[in-house]
Design an enzyme around this catalytic site. Structure first.
Site, mmCIF file in Angstrom:
data_model
loop_
_atom_site.group_PDB
_atom_site.id
_atom_site.type_symbol
_atom_site.label_atom_id
_atom_site.label_comp_id
_atom_site.label_asym_id
_atom_site.label_seq_id
_atom_site.Cartn_x
_atom_site.Cartn_y
_atom_site.Cartn_z
ATOM 1 C CD GLU A 153 -9.383 19.167 6.845
ATOM 2 O OE1 GLU A 153 -9.717 17.968 6.825
ATOM 3 O OE2 GLU A 153 -9.431 19.860 7.877
ATOM 4 C CE LYS B 284 -10.768 14.941 8.297
ATOM 5 N NZ LYS B 284 -10.996 16.292 8.865
ATOM 6 C CB CYS C 65 -7.707 17.459 9.620
ATOM 7 S SG CYS C 65 -8.242 18.390 11.068
#
Length: 306
Positions: free
Chosen positions: A41, A130, A164
């Site tokens: 990430e 994200k 994540c």
């Protein structure tokens, strides 16, 4: 197909030097026989590690403002030279790549935690922002959208990826399973205690191969010029510790987890195992109930001006 989880430290907040490191690591992975590689990430060019340990939510704190400004300066544009160079390297090596990066927004002063899927023949085929930054990450990253919730065909597999803690989101995972995902890339900042459990769970739930890739980051990786280095050092010398691993659709751990070192974790995948494991469970196929449950995904890219 051979996959490579590239576990390394970025050249923190230096997009050019981190790009150079990415190109070198991709060459190493290709030399190791990888046909697909993945980075953690926001590998380009660093995770905002300082937020928890330095009071990141302090309003109008000069050092926090300076740290944010430095972070935004390290962001890159999807059409910028950094991703262009990485796409060219993917083409040179004939290798698909998943890359976590700090994406600069249209405003130029906000950023997303994004995951680029790069096809060696077609270039950047999707960029997933994200959906919901986790907890203190919201002090730095803007919320993303569903435009990048896509899977891609490569070497006989359908490949998708999430960032994540998105990997804990049932509907985000299902949106990829429902597109026929068979290989799942989970990009992490570097947290073995979390990835160990969720990697095996995703593999078993989706009957997919799951590649978790994390980064590493120590005090030695933080430049002295970073405004909050001294404050962050009071919390210890290691911030991110990897945890990269690969798990098969039957839950068998094929490689890793590896912690506290820069390395490339390889695994060889057999598509037939996905087919075998789907015999008794296919979450978006014969074990699904679309007559009872429906998932709708807004795939529009959210921008401030139409």
């Amino acid at each position: 197909m051979r996959v490579a989880a590239i576990q390394a430290a970025p050249v923190f907040l230096d997009s050019q030097k981190t790009t150079d490191k990415i190109l070198s690591l991709m060459a190493d992975a290709a030399a190791g026989g990888a046909e697909l590689c993945a980075f953690g990430e926001t590998f380009l060019s660093g995770y905002p590690f300082w937020l928890s340990s330095t009071g990141g939510a302090q309003f109008d704190n000069p050092e926090q403002k300076a740290a944010y400004a430095a972070y935004v300066r390290a962001s890159v544009s999807v059409d910028g030279p950094e991703l262009a160079a990485i796409a060219a390297a993917a083409n040179e090596h004939g290798m698909f790549a998943y890359l976590g990066f700090i994406e600069r927004s249209t405003s130029g002063t906000s950023v997303y935690a994004s995951l680029a899927a790069i096809n060696p023949d077609d270039g950047i085929v999707s960029v997933h922002r994200k959906l919901r930054p986790t907890y203190e990450e919201r002090l730095v990253w803007a919320a993303g959208d569903g435009a990048g919730l896509q899977v891609h065909d490569w070497r006989g597999f359908r490949v998708g990826g999430l960032n994540c803690w998105e990997n804990w989101m049932p509907l985000a995972r299902y949106s990829l399973y429902a597109q026929g995902e068979q290989l799942h890339i989970a990009a992490w900042p570097g947290s073995p205690g979390i990835t160990r459990d969720i990697t095996r769970f995703v593999a078993r739930e989706g009957r997919v191969y799951c590649v978790s890739v994390g980064g590493v980051l120590t005090a030695n990786d933080i430049p002295d010029s970073f405004p909050l280095k001294e404050a962050a050092l009071q919390e210890g010398s290691s911030y991110l510790s990897g945890g990269s691993m690969v798990v098969a659709p039957d839950g068998e751990v094929l490689a890793g987890p590896v912690a506290d070192e820069e390395t490339i974790v390889y695994a060889d995948l057999d598509m037939n195992l996905v087919l075998e494991e789907r015999q008794n469970f296919d979450p978006a196929g014969h074990y699904g109930r679309p007559d009872v449950f429906r998932v709708m995904v807004n795939r529009s890219r959210q921008e401030p001006l139409d």
